[in-house]
Structure formats: structure tokens, C-alpha cells
Scaffold this active site. Structure first.
Site, PDB file in Angstrom:
ATOM      1  CD  GLU A   1       1.052 -12.895 -10.426  1.00  0.00           C
ATOM      2  OE1 GLU A   1       1.815 -12.296  -9.268  1.00  0.00           O
ATOM      3  OE2 GLU A   1       0.234 -12.380 -10.986  1.00  0.00           O
ATOM      4  CD1 TRP A   4       4.230  -8.848  -9.272  1.00  0.00           C
ATOM      5  CD2 TRP A   4       4.529  -7.240 -10.806  1.00  0.00           C
ATOM      6  NE1 TRP A   4       3.981  -7.542  -8.756  1.00  0.00           N
ATOM      7  CE2 TRP A   4       4.182  -6.582  -9.669  1.00  0.00           C
ATOM      8  CE3 TRP A   4       5.221  -6.774 -12.233  1.00  0.00           C
ATOM      9  CZ2 TRP A   4       4.098  -5.398  -9.598  1.00  0.00           C
ATOM     10  CZ3 TRP A   4       5.048  -5.168 -12.040  1.00  0.00           C
ATOM     11  CH2 TRP A   4       4.226  -4.750 -10.733  1.00  0.00           C
ATOM     12  CD1 TRP A  32       0.133  10.250   2.037  1.00  0.00           C
ATOM     13  CD2 TRP A  32      -1.382   8.968   1.245  1.00  0.00           C
ATOM     14  NE1 TRP A  32       0.565   9.346   1.314  1.00  0.00           N
ATOM     15  CE2 TRP A  32      -0.496   8.697   0.767  1.00  0.00           C
ATOM     16  CE3 TRP A  32      -2.489   8.067   1.002  1.00  0.00           C
ATOM     17  CZ2 TRP A  32      -0.416   7.753  -0.524  1.00  0.00           C
ATOM     18  CZ3 TRP A  32      -2.678   7.366  -0.011  1.00  0.00           C
ATOM     19  CH2 TRP A  32      -1.357   7.265  -0.636  1.00  0.00           C
ATOM     20  CG  ASN A  67      -3.041 -11.285  -7.186  1.00  0.00           C
ATOM     21  OD1 ASN A  67      -2.065 -10.485  -6.306  1.00  0.00           O
ATOM     22  ND2 ASN A  67      -3.201 -11.043  -8.351  1.00  0.00           N
ATOM     23  CD1 TRP A  85       2.251   4.782  -1.023  1.00  0.00           C
ATOM     24  CD2 TRP A  85       3.491   2.677  -0.419  1.00  0.00           C
ATOM     25  NE1 TRP A  85       3.348   4.875  -1.071  1.00  0.00           N
ATOM     26  CE2 TRP A  85       4.127   3.879  -0.561  1.00  0.00           C
ATOM     27  CE3 TRP A  85       3.905   1.649  -0.053  1.00  0.00           C
ATOM     28  CZ2 TRP A  85       5.574   3.603  -0.546  1.00  0.00           C
ATOM     29  CZ3 TRP A  85       5.134   1.444  -0.189  1.00  0.00           C
ATOM     30  CH2 TRP A  85       5.865   2.427  -0.136  1.00  0.00           C
ATOM     31  CD1 TRP A 108       1.628  -3.864  -0.183  1.00  0.00           C
ATOM     32  CD2 TRP A 108      -0.137  -2.357   0.102  1.00  0.00           C
ATOM     33  NE1 TRP A 108       0.572  -4.314   0.875  1.00  0.00           N
ATOM     34  CE2 TRP A 108      -0.390  -3.399   0.856  1.00  0.00           C
ATOM     35  CE3 TRP A 108      -0.951  -1.202   0.137  1.00  0.00           C
ATOM     36  CZ2 TRP A 108      -1.833  -3.529   1.490  1.00  0.00           C
ATOM     37  CZ3 TRP A 108      -2.163  -1.184   0.998  1.00  0.00           C
ATOM     38  CH2 TRP A 108      -2.617  -2.562   1.479  1.00  0.00           C
TER      39      TRP A 108
END
Length: 205
Positions: A1, A4, A32, A67, A85, A108
Site C-alpha cells: 500500500e 501504491w 456514461w 479497502n 468515476w 478511482w
């Protein structure tokens, strides 16, 4: 993490508009739907899918969410509801106590399939199976969706499949005490895949 997070900040440094622009510009043409009523239902934890609703209610009440549940609710709003998103990114940034400009936007985009080294768009979480796998007894759902607390574990993640006698015994009236699902999983999944196919093919090098 931690790695990331550092990768996300690397991305944000080089693409400072990452919270509003698709890293994969092919997604600029994504069709969308952006239904305002469904977006509000998602924000309020009233989608009719218990694991999603529990997560969104936990977020509103505490400013935090596990998470795994973050991925489930993000996949749901993007792929089941076909909501951009960026709407989810804005909501998380506004409500999470651990909101991080880089991690939030990068994550996202990762779920949406348009980010760096992203999950493929066609990876669509089944919210029912996710709930049954990670919350088999419904402990998490019952904490944040107390109106479902008397449902047996067999139906806690799929109240819309429970017999009327079971719902009545648990004090649940779909559409009144707990919402009916906004969409059907299989129908929504197929619609999302069709939308993905509508995008233009990537340009040839």
C-alpha cells in the site's frame, strides 16, 4: 500500500489533472448514464445491495471504509450504474477522513479501467458474492443496515430473493423499510460490457 501511494503521487506529479481527466483518453468517449437519482441513492447507501449500502453508510457515519468495500462500492457505481468515476472521486474526497489527492484519483481511475496499469473495465464485482465471501454472517451489513439485522445469513446479502414469509418475520418490507435493488446484477453487467464495446478502438501505432 505504501508503494501504491508513492506510485499514485508519481502519477499526480506528472499528470496534475488526474482527478478530472482520464489517463487513458479512449475513455473520453465512454457512454456514461449519470443518473442523478441513482447517484444520490448510492451516496446515501440506498442501492438495495446490502454490502454496498453498508459501506456507503459507514463512510457517511465514520469517514472511513475498508479497502475491500471501497473497491466494491466503486465498481458498483461505475459499472452497475454507469456513473462517471469522477462523481465517486469527488464524493470520496469530500467524505473520507484519510482522503489523499493522489491515491483517491488514481484508485478511482484504476477501478474504472482508465488509469495507469488499471484493472480491466470488464472486471465487474458481483456485490452479492463479494458480501457473501467477505461478510458471510452479515455482521458488517447488520451493523450499518440495522433494518436487515433479523434476516437469516442466507438472505442477508440478497434480501430481494427472500420469501415473503422470511421478510415478514424479519420485519423487512422491500421498497419501504429497505430499498429494492436499483438494477439487476446480470442486466447491469451486460449493459456495462456493451457500453465498453461502444468506445472507439484504440488508435493503431
Amino acid at each position: 500500500e505504501l508503494v501504491w501511494r508513492e506510485f499514485s503521487w508519481h502519477l499526480l506529479f506528472h499528470t496534475p489533472d488526474m482527478a478530472s481527466v482520464n489517463l487513458n483518453r479512449r475513455f473520453d468517449a465512454f457512454p456514461w448514464h449519470n443518473d442523478a437519482r441513482q447517484l444520490q441513492a448510492w451516496r446515501r447507501g440506498m442501492t438495495g445491495f446490502p454490502i454496498v449500502d453498508a459501506g456507503m453508510r459507514e463512510l457517511w457515519q465514520t469517514g472511513w471504509m475498508h479497502n475491500r468495500v471501497r473497491m466494491v462500492v466503486a465498481s458498483f457505481v461505475i459499472k452497475h450504474l454507469l456513473i462517471d468515476w469522477r462523481q465517486g472521486e469527488i464524493w470520496f474526497r469530500d467524505t473520507l477522513v484519510d482522503a489523499d489527492a493522489a491515491s483517491n484519483s488514481a484508485s478511482w481511475q484504476w477501478v474504472a479501467g482508465c488509469g495507469a496499469d488499471a484493472a480491466p473495465y470488464f472486471r465487474i464485482f458481483n456485490p452479492i458474492k463479494q458480501g457473501e465471501t467477505f461478510d458471510p454472517d452479515g455482521t458488517y451489513v447488520k451493523m450499518y443496515c440495522p433494518e436487515l439485522s433479523s434476516l437469516p445469513a442466507r438472505y442477508i446479502h440478497r434480501p430481494f430473493e427472500a420469501p415473503l414469509s422470511v421478510l415478514k418475520a424479519a420485519g423487512v418490507t422491500l421498497g419501504k423499510t429497505y430499498p429494492r435493488p436499483l438494477v439487476e446484477h446480470d442486466v447491469a453487467r451486460n449493459r456495462a460490457l456493451d457500453a465498453y464495446r461502444e468506445m472507439p478502438a484504440p488508435a493503431q501505432p
